[in-house]
Motif scaffolding. Sequence first.
Motif, PDB file in Angstrom:
ATOM      1  N   VAL A 551      10.062  53.725 -14.724  1.00  0.00           N
ATOM      2  CA  VAL A 551      10.726  52.583 -15.355  1.00  0.00           C
ATOM      3  C   VAL A 551      10.192  52.474 -16.786  1.00  0.00           C
ATOM      4  O   VAL A 551       8.995  52.266 -16.982  1.00  0.00           O
ATOM      5  N   PRO A 552      11.088  52.643 -17.758  1.00  0.00           N
ATOM      6  CA  PRO A 552      10.583  52.594 -19.125  1.00  0.00           C
ATOM      7  C   PRO A 552      10.062  51.199 -19.451  1.00  0.00           C
ATOM      8  O   PRO A 552      10.804  50.231 -19.387  1.00  0.00           O
ATOM      9  N   ASP A 553       8.811  51.105 -19.698  1.00  0.00           N
ATOM     10  CA  ASP A 553       8.252  49.808 -20.095  1.00  0.00           C
ATOM     11  C   ASP A 553       7.420  50.018 -21.355  1.00  0.00           C
ATOM     12  O   ASP A 553       7.479  51.077 -21.977  1.00  0.00           O
ATOM     13  N   ALA A 554       6.663  49.012 -21.680  1.00  0.00           N
ATOM     14  CA  ALA A 554       5.925  49.081 -22.935  1.00  0.00           C
ATOM     15  C   ALA A 554       4.970  50.271 -22.970  1.00  0.00           C
ATOM     16  O   ALA A 554       4.715  50.850 -24.014  1.00  0.00           O
ATOM     17  N   ASN A 555       4.461  50.640 -21.776  1.00  0.00           N
ATOM     18  CA  ASN A 555       3.485  51.724 -21.752  1.00  0.00           C
ATOM     19  C   ASN A 555       4.115  53.112 -21.635  1.00  0.00           C
ATOM     20  O   ASN A 555       3.424  54.105 -21.562  1.00  0.00           O
ATOM     21  N   PHE A 556       5.436  53.116 -21.550  1.00  0.00           N
ATOM     22  CA  PHE A 556       6.091  54.388 -21.306  1.00  0.00           C
ATOM     23  C   PHE A 556       5.901  55.339 -22.478  1.00  0.00           C
ATOM     24  O   PHE A 556       6.183  55.018 -23.617  1.00  0.00           O
ATOM     25  N   SER A 557       5.383  56.486 -22.177  1.00  0.00           N
ATOM     26  CA  SER A 557       5.220  57.475 -23.228  1.00  0.00           C
ATOM     27  C   SER A 557       5.637  58.819 -22.668  1.00  0.00           C
ATOM     28  O   SER A 557       5.150  59.252 -21.622  1.00  0.00           O
ATOM     29  N   VAL A 558       6.602  59.427 -23.344  1.00  0.00           N
ATOM     30  CA  VAL A 558       7.127  60.687 -22.820  1.00  0.00           C
ATOM     31  C   VAL A 558       6.035  61.758 -22.761  1.00  0.00           C
ATOM     32  O   VAL A 558       5.913  62.490 -21.776  1.00  0.00           O
ATOM     33  N   THR A 559       5.227  61.801 -23.809  1.00  0.00           N
ATOM     34  CA  THR A 559       4.184  62.833 -23.820  1.00  0.00           C
ATOM     35  C   THR A 559       3.237  62.649 -22.644  1.00  0.00           C
ATOM     36  O   THR A 559       2.895  63.606 -21.946  1.00  0.00           O
ATOM     37  N   ASP A 560       2.889  61.419 -22.418  1.00  0.00           N
ATOM     38  CA  ASP A 560       1.980  61.133 -21.322  1.00  0.00           C
ATOM     39  C   ASP A 560       2.588  61.569 -19.992  1.00  0.00           C
ATOM     40  O   ASP A 560       1.932  62.170 -19.146  1.00  0.00           O
ATOM     41  N   LEU A 561       3.865  61.265 -19.869  1.00  0.00           N
ATOM     42  CA  LEU A 561       4.548  61.578 -18.621  1.00  0.00           C
ATOM     43  C   LEU A 561       4.637  63.084 -18.402  1.00  0.00           C
ATOM     44  O   LEU A 561       4.418  63.589 -17.293  1.00  0.00           O
ATOM     45  N   ILE A 562       4.946  63.800 -19.464  1.00  0.00           N
ATOM     46  CA  ILE A 562       5.027  65.260 -19.329  1.00  0.00           C
ATOM     47  C   ILE A 562       3.672  65.811 -18.906  1.00  0.00           C
ATOM     48  O   ILE A 562       3.567  66.603 -17.971  1.00  0.00           O
ATOM     49  N   ALA A 563       2.654  65.349 -19.584  1.00  0.00           N
ATOM     50  CA  ALA A 563       1.313  65.859 -19.273  1.00  0.00           C
ATOM     51  C   ALA A 563       0.938  65.544 -17.829  1.00  0.00           C
ATOM     52  O   ALA A 563       0.420  66.396 -17.104  1.00  0.00           O
ATOM     53  N   LYS A 564       1.269  64.323 -17.402  1.00  0.00           N
ATOM     54  CA  LYS A 564       0.941  63.932 -16.026  1.00  0.00           C
ATOM     55  C   LYS A 564       1.713  64.776 -15.016  1.00  0.00           C
ATOM     56  O   LYS A 564       1.166  65.248 -14.027  1.00  0.00           O
ATOM     57  N   SER A 565       2.991  64.928 -15.303  1.00  0.00           N
ATOM     58  CA  SER A 565       3.841  65.621 -14.344  1.00  0.00           C
ATOM     59  C   SER A 565       3.452  67.103 -14.238  1.00  0.00           C
ATOM     60  O   SER A 565       3.352  67.653 -13.144  1.00  0.00           O
ATOM     61  N   LEU A 566       3.238  67.727 -15.386  1.00  0.00           N
ATOM     62  CA  LEU A 566       2.844  69.139 -15.358  1.00  0.00           C
ATOM     63  C   LEU A 566       1.496  69.286 -14.664  1.00  0.00           C
ATOM     64  O   LEU A 566       1.285  70.204 -13.874  1.00  0.00           O
ATOM     65  N   ALA A 567       0.593  68.360 -14.963  1.00  0.00           N
ATOM     66  CA  ALA A 567      -0.734  68.430 -14.344  1.00  0.00           C
ATOM     67  C   ALA A 567      -0.622  68.308 -12.835  1.00  0.00           C
ATOM     68  O   ALA A 567      -1.266  69.034 -12.083  1.00  0.00           O
ATOM     69  N   LYS A 568       0.252  67.408 -12.425  1.00  0.00           N
ATOM     70  CA  LYS A 568       0.413  67.204 -10.978  1.00  0.00           C
ATOM     71  C   LYS A 568       0.970  68.470 -10.322  1.00  0.00           C
ATOM     72  O   LYS A 568       0.461  68.941  -9.311  1.00  0.00           O
ATOM     73  N   SER A 569       1.992  69.053 -10.961  1.00  0.00           N
ATOM     74  CA  SER A 569       2.619  70.231 -10.360  1.00  0.00           C
ATOM     75  C   SER A 569       1.706  71.444 -10.343  1.00  0.00           C
ATOM     76  O   SER A 569       1.744  72.247  -9.426  1.00  0.00           O
ATOM     77  N   LEU A 570       0.927  71.594 -11.384  1.00  0.00           N
ATOM     78  CA  LEU A 570       0.171  72.839 -11.520  1.00  0.00           C
ATOM     79  C   LEU A 570      -1.251  72.765 -10.974  1.00  0.00           C
ATOM     80  O   LEU A 570      -1.951  73.768 -10.925  1.00  0.00           O
TER      81      LEU A 570
END
Length: 619
Positions: A551-570
């Motif tokens: 949910v895009p909120d004030a803390n939403f950051s695409v870079t953060d999300l990419i890093a989190k998601s890639l980290a989770k997958s890999l």
Amino acid sequence: MADIIQLLPDHVANQIAAGEVVQRPASVVKELLENAIDAKATFIKLLVKEAGKTLIQVIDDGVGMSDTDARLSFERHATSKIKSAEDLFLLNTKGFRGEALASIAAIAHVELKTKQDSQEVGTCIVIEGSQVTSQEVVVTPKGTSIAVKNLFFNIPARRNFLKSNAVELRHIIDEFHRVVLAHPNIGFALYHNGSELFNLPVSNYRQRIVNVFGNKTNEKLVPVDETTEIVKISGFVGKPEYSKKTRGEQYFFVNDRFIKSAYLNHAIAAAYQGLLKEGYHATYFLYLEVNPQSIDINIHPTKTEIKFDDEQTLYAILRSAVKHSLGQFNIAPVLDFERDSNLDTAYNTTKVHHPKVEVDRGFNPFSAEKQTIANNAPTHKNSFKKEPSAQWESLYVGLESKSNDTANQFSAVEFESEPEKISIYNETVKDEITYSTYQLNNKYIISTIKSGMLLIDQNKAHQRVLYEDFLKHITVKEAMSQQLLFPLVLHFSKQDIEVIKQLKQDLEYTGFIFQAITKESVEITGVPVSVPESEVSILLEQLVSDVENEVPDANFSVTDLIAKSLAKSLSIKNGQKLNHTEQEHLVNSLFACKEPAISPSNRNTFITMTVDELDKKFV
Ligand code: ADP
Ligand code: MG
């Protein structure tokens, strides 16, 4: 008054007897392995699920049982091993009470399949809580398979009393060690939840010890060999410099049976007198052969204690045999642990180097890339002295407080440096640098720190490492790419393509190279070095779904999300076995992070337990 004494029904008597024989899953493991050995098996497979709570299965290729014997084997006091009380004194089998199978069948669901060599077909018996629910003819290989499921299903109090899977598995592995070390002439394998923990081929005693405890063990062993009229002693003791603070590797076997004896242990300690630092314990694997008539193994139901006729003489022989071996191998003069080990040999003519710890932050044990880590290992084989390396320890700066800006906090978490020397002949120097890590349950990495113990969650820790790595690459807008030999074309829905377009730039900073993005597909020609090609499509799908669900909120950051998601997958998953190098590397990388203590999803990556806290648990 009416008579009040009754005979207990068999299943109740069996349940009571079971309490003595079966304390925990490891007890079942011991009984079943021993039965397989008594049945003259040449290869024994142990399969365990959920630390034995749901399944313990032993499959052997031994002599098997006839259909009548198969049925009888579950009766109490049913044994093929002794016929009269005198036989007890000539015992050369493990079992003799005829209690184990009856007890186990009283408190679990048991399925037995067995066939003798001479039979065409075998027998399958199913028993639940002492009740035979079926007996039929089956096609099964020669030998016996016994599966014990749902241990203590009918005694909830006992079931609840069981410890965590990690603890119960440790007990099973301990029991397994005791059996396999006594029988190198039999092959063994152990699987837990489908993954192979041990596969031990038929070998000799030394090789078996090495196969169980790792190649490094070989050079630590000093042979002991002594034959006298009352005992034949063979086996190995550990060189004093490899002694440990825990009593872990101390094994006595008497006539191929593991036994505990505080008295004999004392004899070994006496032989090492003056050679061990305060609080350290010797390692030993000692095999005693005595006349079966001179011992009484019948004094304890689980048969790990033993009574010797002439314990004092045995004590004296044992002590002098061990002393003799230590002396013969020139180990006795090694009294000073603090001395400079450079003086040990004439080979140390060059300058002493410290091991360098290289931090490979993109480390991923799945990728073939991990080879390069080993190549970073120090190559100066001729003069290598292990010392607590400054680089290594500095990685632990800030372990206890989250800020990592001051170096002087690290005294609290210094790594314990064991007095350990490296063989100058050893080819794989990197393998020798042990920072005493241990992987528990293929999930946690345990390490010692000066103040106590460090317990790292491998998945969460690796997520942290990868997350910071991706974040850094995205922020500094530079990353290493690996070019794909053939471009990868991946198909997505239109909606997903829109998301990928939004993410494209940031993804490029992590190392992705997009050749083209059409309405329904993306063409990729390069991926981050840490990403295996086979994972790319799963990874992008996961990323897209993470972004869509966030949910895009004030803390939403695409870079953060990419890093989190890639980290989770890999990231390294729980259940993934890591070798020593991988464990150390992960620990290294974690403590090179800015925020080593928390995972990208705000969970703890590790916990520490100080010696004080541990002490409190034992009062
Ligand atoms: P014990 O081992 O003390 O004799 P158990 O209850 O463990 O008692 O086993 C009962 C009997 O069942 C054994 O004496 C043996 O004859 C038979 N048996 C048990 N396990 C096996 C096996 N794996 N292969 C062949 N026979 C077995
Ligand atoms: Mg038995």
